[in-house]
Scaffold this motif. Structure first.
Motif, PDB file in Angstrom:
ATOM      1  N   VAL A  31       0.883  -1.335   0.026  1.00 26.42           N
ATOM      2  CA  VAL A  31       0.116  -0.010   0.033  1.00 26.42           C
ATOM      3  C   VAL A  31       0.922   1.314  -0.015  1.00 26.42           C
ATOM      4  CG1 VAL A  31      -0.203   0.143   2.300  1.00 26.42           C
ATOM      5  CG2 VAL A  31      -2.098   1.129   0.985  1.00 26.42           C
ATOM      6  N   GLY A  32       1.961   1.139   0.558  1.00 25.91           N
ATOM      7  CA  GLY A  32       2.586   2.208   0.652  1.00 25.91           C
ATOM      8  C   GLY A  32       3.342   2.752  -0.644  1.00 25.91           C
ATOM      9  N   ALA A  33       3.441   1.968  -1.887  1.00 24.42           N
ATOM     10  CA  ALA A  33       4.156   2.080  -2.827  1.00 24.42           C
ATOM     11  C   ALA A  33       2.999   2.567  -4.125  1.00 24.42           C
ATOM     12  CB  ALA A  33       4.892   1.167  -3.514  1.00 24.42           C
ATOM     13  N   ARG A  34       1.768   2.057  -3.521  1.00 23.35           N
ATOM     14  CA  ARG A  34       0.582   2.244  -4.908  1.00 23.35           C
ATOM     15  C   ARG A  34       0.228   3.939  -4.811  1.00 23.35           C
ATOM     16  NH1 ARG A  34      -5.279   0.541  -3.068  1.00 23.35           N
ATOM     17  NH2 ARG A  34      -5.678   2.658  -4.013  1.00 23.35           N
ATOM     18  N   ALA A  35      -0.477   4.204  -6.028  1.00 24.85           N
ATOM     19  CA  ALA A  35      -1.078   5.430  -5.847  1.00 24.85           C
ATOM     20  C   ALA A  35      -2.162   5.564  -4.787  1.00 24.85           C
ATOM     21  CB  ALA A  35      -1.865   5.708  -7.173  1.00 24.85           C
ATOM     22  N   VAL A  36      -2.229   6.821  -4.252  1.00 24.02           N
ATOM     23  CA  VAL A  36      -3.026   6.766  -3.040  1.00 24.02           C
ATOM     24  C   VAL A  36      -4.632   6.851  -3.451  1.00 24.02           C
ATOM     25  CG1 VAL A  36      -4.148   8.410  -1.228  1.00 24.02           C
ATOM     26  CG2 VAL A  36      -1.554   8.608  -2.027  1.00 24.02           C
ATOM     27  N   ALA A  37      -5.318   7.196  -4.759  1.00 22.05           N
ATOM     28  CA  ALA A  37      -6.344   7.083  -4.956  1.00 22.05           C
ATOM     29  C   ALA A  37      -6.686   5.985  -6.034  1.00 22.05           C
ATOM     30  CB  ALA A  37      -7.054   8.323  -5.604  1.00 22.05           C
ATOM     31  N   GLY A  71     -12.239  -5.209  -5.223  1.00 25.40           N
ATOM     32  CA  GLY A  71     -12.149  -4.484  -4.091  1.00 25.40           C
ATOM     33  C   GLY A  71     -10.788  -3.853  -3.822  1.00 25.40           C
ATOM     34  N   SER A  72      -9.686  -4.508  -3.671  1.00 26.40           N
ATOM     35  CA  SER A  72      -8.497  -3.926  -3.234  1.00 26.40           C
ATOM     36  C   SER A  72      -7.898  -2.690  -3.975  1.00 26.40           C
ATOM     37  CB  SER A  72      -7.476  -4.835  -2.875  1.00 26.40           C
ATOM     38  OG  SER A  72      -7.717  -5.866  -1.731  1.00 26.40           O
ATOM     39  N   PRO A  73      -8.288  -3.013  -5.417  1.00 30.14           N
ATOM     40  CA  PRO A  73      -7.573  -1.706  -6.297  1.00 30.14           C
ATOM     41  C   PRO A  73      -8.425  -0.577  -6.186  1.00 30.14           C
ATOM     42  CG  PRO A  73      -7.453  -3.949  -7.611  1.00 30.14           C
ATOM     43  CD  PRO A  73      -8.510  -3.990  -6.156  1.00 30.14           C
ATOM     44  N   ALA A  74      -9.708  -0.699  -5.644  1.00 32.96           N
ATOM     45  CA  ALA A  74     -10.466   0.578  -5.419  1.00 32.96           C
ATOM     46  C   ALA A  74     -10.340   1.117  -4.143  1.00 32.96           C
ATOM     47  CB  ALA A  74     -11.975   0.076  -5.992  1.00 32.96           C
ATOM     48  N   THR A  75      -9.776   0.531  -3.384  1.00 30.67           N
ATOM     49  CA  THR A  75      -9.471   1.385  -2.048  1.00 30.67           C
ATOM     50  C   THR A  75      -8.917   2.677  -2.088  1.00 30.67           C
ATOM     51  OG1 THR A  75      -7.520   0.250  -1.461  1.00 30.67           O
ATOM     52  CG2 THR A  75      -9.894  -0.860  -0.840  1.00 30.67           C
ATOM     53  N   VAL A  76      -9.040   3.328  -1.328  1.00 36.88           N
ATOM     54  CA  VAL A  76      -8.075   4.531  -0.963  1.00 36.88           C
ATOM     55  C   VAL A  76      -6.966   4.214   0.012  1.00 36.88           C
ATOM     56  CG1 VAL A  76      -8.061   7.046  -0.273  1.00 36.88           C
ATOM     57  CG2 VAL A  76     -10.157   6.446  -1.564  1.00 36.88           C
ATOM     58  N   ALA A  77      -5.809   4.739  -0.264  1.00 35.15           N
ATOM     59  CA  ALA A  77      -4.493   3.987   0.512  1.00 35.15           C
ATOM     60  C   ALA A  77      -4.506   4.936   1.669  1.00 35.15           C
ATOM     61  CB  ALA A  77      -3.478   4.044  -0.454  1.00 35.15           C
ATOM     62  N   THR A  78      -5.529   4.762   2.701  1.00 39.76           N
ATOM     63  CA  THR A  78      -5.697   5.578   3.805  1.00 39.76           C
ATOM     64  C   THR A  78      -4.607   5.194   4.840  1.00 39.76           C
ATOM     65  OG1 THR A  78      -7.372   4.285   4.695  1.00 39.76           O
ATOM     66  CG2 THR A  78      -7.809   6.316   3.727  1.00 39.76           C
ATOM     67  N   THR A  79      -4.212   3.632   4.717  1.00 40.60           N
ATOM     68  CA  THR A  79      -3.139   3.059   5.508  1.00 40.60           C
ATOM     69  C   THR A  79      -1.758   3.436   5.065  1.00 40.60           C
ATOM     70  OG1 THR A  79      -3.538   1.059   4.184  1.00 40.60           O
ATOM     71  CG2 THR A  79      -4.647   1.298   6.488  1.00 40.60           C
ATOM     72  N   GLY A  80      -1.567   3.877   3.925  1.00 38.64           N
ATOM     73  CA  GLY A  80      -0.145   4.664   3.447  1.00 38.64           C
ATOM     74  C   GLY A  80       0.225   5.715   4.107  1.00 38.64           C
ATOM     75  N   GLU A 415      -6.212  13.692  -9.386  1.00 40.53           N
ATOM     76  CA  GLU A 415      -6.403  13.062 -10.221  1.00 40.53           C
ATOM     77  C   GLU A 415      -4.682  12.417 -10.466  1.00 40.53           C
ATOM     78  OE1 GLU A 415      -7.243  15.913 -13.101  1.00 40.53           O
ATOM     79  OE2 GLU A 415      -9.472  15.982 -12.819  1.00 40.53           O
ATOM     80  N   GLU A 416      -3.840  13.242  -9.929  1.00 44.48           N
ATOM     81  CA  GLU A 416      -2.410  12.537 -10.301  1.00 44.48           C
ATOM     82  C   GLU A 416      -2.168  11.593  -9.300  1.00 44.48           C
ATOM     83  OE1 GLU A 416       1.949  12.402  -9.942  1.00 44.48           O
ATOM     84  OE2 GLU A 416       0.679  12.899  -8.448  1.00 44.48           O
ATOM     85  N   ARG A 417      -2.876  11.418  -7.887  1.00 41.82           N
ATOM     86  CA  ARG A 417      -2.691  10.459  -6.971  1.00 41.82           C
ATOM     87  C   ARG A 417      -1.162  10.026  -6.501  1.00 41.82           C
ATOM     88  NH1 ARG A 417      -4.402   5.287  -9.474  1.00 41.82           N
ATOM     89  NH2 ARG A 417      -3.106   5.597 -11.345  1.00 41.82           N
ATOM     90  N   THR A 418      -0.631  10.942  -6.587  1.00 41.93           N
ATOM     91  CA  THR A 418       0.822  10.672  -5.709  1.00 41.93           C
ATOM     92  C   THR A 418       0.338  10.913  -4.125  1.00 41.93           C
ATOM     93  OG1 THR A 418       2.440  11.514  -7.409  1.00 41.93           O
ATOM     94  CG2 THR A 418       2.964  11.499  -4.830  1.00 41.93           C
ATOM     95  N   CYS A 419      -0.404  11.999  -4.002  1.00 41.93           N
ATOM     96  CA  CYS A 419      -0.940  12.031  -2.346  1.00 41.93           C
ATOM     97  C   CYS A 419      -2.524  12.536  -2.588  1.00 41.93           C
ATOM     98  CB  CYS A 419      -0.271  12.958  -1.807  1.00 41.93           C
ATOM     99  SG  CYS A 419      -0.191  14.844  -2.435  1.00 41.93           S
ATOM    100  N   TRP A 420      -3.036  12.631  -1.758  1.00 42.19           N
ATOM    101  CA  TRP A 420      -4.446  13.019  -1.709  1.00 42.19           C
ATOM    102  C   TRP A 420      -4.662  14.120  -0.536  1.00 42.19           C
ATOM    103  CZ3 TRP A 420      -9.073  14.190   0.262  1.00 42.19           C
ATOM    104  CH2 TRP A 420     -10.150  14.135  -0.587  1.00 42.19           C
ATOM    105  N   CYS A 421      -5.115  15.330  -0.877  1.00 45.57           N
ATOM    106  CA  CYS A 421      -5.582  16.395  -0.053  1.00 45.57           C
ATOM    107  C   CYS A 421      -7.006  16.854  -0.365  1.00 45.57           C
ATOM    108  CB  CYS A 421      -4.601  17.405  -0.366  1.00 45.57           C
ATOM    109  SG  CYS A 421      -2.880  17.211   0.128  1.00 45.57           S
ATOM    110  N   GLY A 422      -7.682  17.449   0.526  1.00 43.77           N
ATOM    111  CA  GLY A 422      -9.087  18.004   0.172  1.00 43.77           C
ATOM    112  C   GLY A 422      -9.051  19.173   0.306  1.00 43.77           C
ATOM    113  N   GLY A 423     -10.275  19.773  -0.207  1.00 42.98           N
ATOM    114  CA  GLY A 423     -10.503  21.230  -0.298  1.00 42.98           C
ATOM    115  C   GLY A 423     -11.436  21.775   0.881  1.00 42.98           C
ATOM    116  N   THR A 424     -11.259  22.720   1.044  1.00 41.88           N
ATOM    117  CA  THR A 424     -12.258  23.458   2.129  1.00 41.88           C
ATOM    118  C   THR A 424     -12.411  25.023   2.197  1.00 41.88           C
ATOM    119  OG1 THR A 424     -12.608  23.636   4.481  1.00 41.88           O
ATOM    120  CG2 THR A 424     -10.443  24.069   3.768  1.00 41.88           C
TER     121      THR A 424
END
Length: 468
Positions: A31-37, A71-80, A415-424
């Motif tokens: 999980v640590g090496a995969r794209a986050v989304a 299912g596994s490929p469609a998870t968000v890598a929150t444990t990474g 979209e790029e998926r290296t990391c994931w950040c949200g808006g506010t």
């Protein structure tokens, strides 16, 4: 001559669990090496789950295979280490392993007689939390799904306690005709508190809102006149800025009038374990109830909310349940401290998390994630972008210029998926929120993510302030 001992043949359930464990371990290791989304193709693959309800049984191994492969490929890598959205915590290894054990046990944590181990682990874990956070040890509390339910439980308990002073038993007689209770919140109150107030019958629109400062902290000089039938809700860690309400001043004013103070401390309350950051949460021990999440900073895994109150009798009166077939014992019964009766044994993962970390490990987790947040802020500020908040703990708000450009940058990052950040939106200004909450985040994760963020900003035409 001794007869040869035959090894016990593996049971079908054992084979299934072993195969499943192999798949789960592979996920954890990768999980640590995969794209986050997940990619678009991975999301499209979820359509494979939509089949008519099977008429005949399916082999359990086949069901697990489909779960993993679709299912596994469609998870968000929150444990990474590169997921920075929604203040979602990771899951320490001991919590993952304990979760497996808890599933094998399949304990109902409602009553001690149903599961002695679940009842004991829950009680020990709650006591450890009070010790770590230096909260009153004469507590009562329980484990719920999340801080929303913890807030709800606390507010219902406060309602019972305050009305009992007036001779009104709200548990038996309800709220119709009851003496009114005033609720005071800050201008940046979290939405979960408003939802809890609504569910508890106080209403979202009948609260008194106290002006907040530029960081979202309630201004004590704007407090209304408080009385015995007042509930004051304060924050330990604003969800956008990470700021803390001035608890010493607010609790002092409330305590002098006999008002009830409730703390919404979903993640920020945990800084009390850190010598470096504990000063931010000074005075919160003077409150009457506290709500927090163990699936945020302690990284105990979902779902695990925590409710603690000083008035145990009021909590049990509000949450207690009786029936002919229920025979509660003389000791603490879990279901008499939470809205739920039957529930999973959340205390198993929580105990394992706290046991594996210890005070120093928990402190290191908090200090490390806060340091990572500072690195994000420094890197973005050095690149010429505006940091909108005082980065006091693990929350960073950044603007890339106009609202349109900022939102474009956020979309590009996701979209790029290296990391994931949200808006506010912070006090009228569009921002990207970086919440560093996982034990798994490393300095390399921060560097890779910062590089991806700055690359997205350039691609979206964001202009650093020093280039204008």
């Amino acid at each position: 001559m001794q007869p040869l001992r035959r090894e016990k043949e593996e049971s079908p359930a054992g084979r299934l669990l072993r195969l499943t464990a192999e798949r789960a371990i592979r996920y954890v290791d990768d999980v640590g090496a995969r794209a986050v989304a997940p990619a678009a193709a991975d999301l499209a693959g979820l359509a494979g789950f939509y089949q008519p309800f099977p008429f005949v049984p399916c082999a359990a191994a086949e069901a697990i295979r489909q779960l993993d492969e679709l299912g596994s490929p469609a998870t968000v890598a929150t444990t990474g280490g590169r997921y920075f959205g929604f203040v979602n915590g990771g899951m320490v290894p001991a919590a993952v392993a304990a979760n497996w054990m808890a599933a094998a046990w399949n304990q109902n944590a409602a009553l001690r007689v149903m599961s002695p181990v679940a009842a004991e682990l829950e009680e020990v874990a709650l006591r450890w939390i009070c010790e770590a956070l230096e909260l009153p040890l004469d507590w009562a509390g329980g484990l719920v799904t999340c801080a929303t339910m913890a807030n709800f439980t606390a507010l219902v308990t406060a309602r019972h306690a305050l009305l009992k002073r007036e001779g009104w038993d709200v548990t038996e007689d309800g709220v119709f005709g009851a003496p009114p209770i005033e609720v005071v919140v800050g201008g940046e109150v979290h939405a979960s508190v408003l939802k809890a107030l609504s569910m508890a019958g106080f209403g979202r629109n009948r609260v008194t809102i106290v002006e907040a400062d530029s960081q979202g902290r309630m201004r004590p000089d704007r407090l209304p006149r408080l009385a015995e039938r007042t509930i004051v809700c304060i924050q330990a860690g604003n969800v956008n800025t990470g700021a803390f309400d001035p608890a010493e001043e607010i609790c002092g004013a409330a305590n002098a009038e006999g008002a009830w103070v409730h703390v919404d401390g979903a993640f920020g309350l945990w800084v009390r374990v850190s010598p470096k950051y504990a000063h931010l949460a000074r005075g919160f021990e003077k409150a009457d109830s506290w709500a927090t999440d163990a699936h945020k900073w302690p990284n105990a895994g979902y779902d695990c909310g925590v409710i603690l109150v000083k008035d145990g009798a009021a909590l049990r009166a509000s949450m207690g349940i009786t029936a002919a077939y229920l025979e509660p014992g003389a000791r603490r019964e879990p279901m008499c401290h939470t809205p739920e009766a039957s529930r999973r044994a959340r205390g198993v993962e929580l105990w394992a998390t706290l046991k594996s970390l210890g005070r120093s490990g928990l402190c290191e987790l908090i200090d490390q994630t806060c340091e990572h947040a500072q690195k994000f802020a420094e890197g973005l500020r050095d690149a010429g972008f505006t940091i909108l908040n005082e980065v006091v703990i693990n929350q960073v708000l950044v603007s890339f210029g106009s609202p349109e450009v900022t939102r474009h940058v956020i979309r590009r990052i996701q979209e790029e998926r290296t990391c994931w950040c949200g808006g506010t939106v912070w006090q009228g200004e569009a921002a990207m929120r970086i919440s560093v909450s996982s034990w798994a985040t490393t300095a390399d994760d921060v560097a890779r993510s910062l590089e991806a963020i700055l690359r997205a900003a350039r691609e979206c035409g964001a202009v650093p302030m020093n280039d204008e």
